[in-house]
Design a protein around this motif. Structure first.
Motif, PDB file in Angstrom:
ATOM      1  N   LYS A  60      64.009  22.220  11.096  1.00  0.00           N
ATOM      2  CA  LYS A  60      63.153  21.505  12.176  1.00  0.00           C
ATOM      3  C   LYS A  60      62.219  22.433  12.838  1.00  0.00           C
ATOM      4  N   GLN A  62      60.127  22.341  16.316  1.00  0.00           N
ATOM      5  CA  GLN A  62      59.987  21.873  17.427  1.00  0.00           C
ATOM      6  C   GLN A  62      58.818  22.381  18.503  1.00  0.00           C
ATOM      7  N   LYS A  64      57.542  22.048  22.638  1.00  0.00           N
ATOM      8  CA  LYS A  64      57.694  21.562  23.882  1.00  0.00           C
ATOM      9  C   LYS A  64      58.819  20.529  23.788  1.00  0.00           C
ATOM     10  N   GLY A  65      60.224  20.925  22.968  1.00  0.00           N
ATOM     11  CA  GLY A  65      61.553  20.314  22.705  1.00  0.00           C
ATOM     12  C   GLY A  65      61.472  18.992  22.093  1.00  0.00           C
ATOM     13  N   ASN A  66      60.241  18.664  21.651  1.00  0.00           N
ATOM     14  CA  ASN A  66      60.365  17.550  20.575  1.00  0.00           C
ATOM     15  C   ASN A  66      60.183  17.875  18.995  1.00  0.00           C
ATOM     16  N   THR A  67      60.776  17.554  18.117  1.00  0.00           N
ATOM     17  CA  THR A  67      60.505  17.836  16.661  1.00  0.00           C
ATOM     18  C   THR A  67      59.241  17.161  16.341  1.00  0.00           C
ATOM     19  N   VAL A  68      58.523  18.090  15.700  1.00  0.00           N
ATOM     20  CA  VAL A  68      57.129  17.782  15.305  1.00  0.00           C
ATOM     21  C   VAL A  68      57.089  17.656  13.641  1.00  0.00           C
ATOM     22  N   GLU A 103      49.924  24.857  19.438  1.00  0.00           N
ATOM     23  CA  GLU A 103      50.911  25.477  20.365  1.00  0.00           C
ATOM     24  C   GLU A 103      51.014  27.046  20.257  1.00  0.00           C
ATOM     25  N   TYR A 106      56.598  27.999  18.610  1.00  0.00           N
ATOM     26  CA  TYR A 106      57.248  26.892  18.369  1.00  0.00           C
ATOM     27  C   TYR A 106      58.892  27.340  18.028  1.00  0.00           C
TER      28      TYR A 106
END
Length: 140
Positions: A60, A62, A64-68, A103, A106
């Motif tokens: 995975k 991620q 900012k804490g979210n899976t992209v 970003e 990651y």
């Protein structure tokens, strides 16, 4: 479709094309790298019994804490680094397609075995290196 609707549709298409050509629209990249897992001489790198990571495991990415984006651990090979005093390493490739660009860093989570923060530059150029004993063992 009336004339105003057609004009709006053409204008939106032209705007979308202009944004993609100038780089203003959303862009993505393929995250690539290696996962290294120390082992012993004669080991089976594709053994599901003793490896922390194996071919086909989930990767995975991620932001900012979210899976992209998500991908899989790919091929594996046994690297003999004993001459340099580093022993034997199971070296796995990974690729995760469609990672949103933009970003600085990651978080890469490998098979829920751990995670590591990696720069966009290293991920996008294939220089990301994750070593299983050095992964933070707090998967997201």
């Amino acid at each position: 479709m009336n004339k105003a609707t057609k004009t709006l549709a053409v204008s939106l298409s032209a705007l979308s094309l202009a944004a993609s050509l100038t780089g203003c629209g959303p862009s993505t990249f393929d995250a690539k790298g290696k996962i290294e897992d120390p082992t012993i001489r004669g080991a089976q790198c594709d053994s599901k019994m003793f490896r922390a990571v194996k071919t086909g495991d989930e990767v995975k990415v991620q932001a900012k804490g979210n899976t992209v984006a998500m991908g899989k651990v790919g091929t594996v090979k046994l690297d003999d680094r004993s001459a340099a005093g580093h022993g034997y390493i199971c070296s796995f490739d990974f690729t995760v397609t469609g990672v949103p660009a933009g970003e600085k860093f990651y978080t890469v989570v490998v098979a829920n075995q751990g995670q590591k923060e990696v720069s966009e530059e290293d991920l996008s150029t294939g220089k990301a290196l994750l070593e299983t004993p050095h992964l933070d063992n707090k998967p997201a």
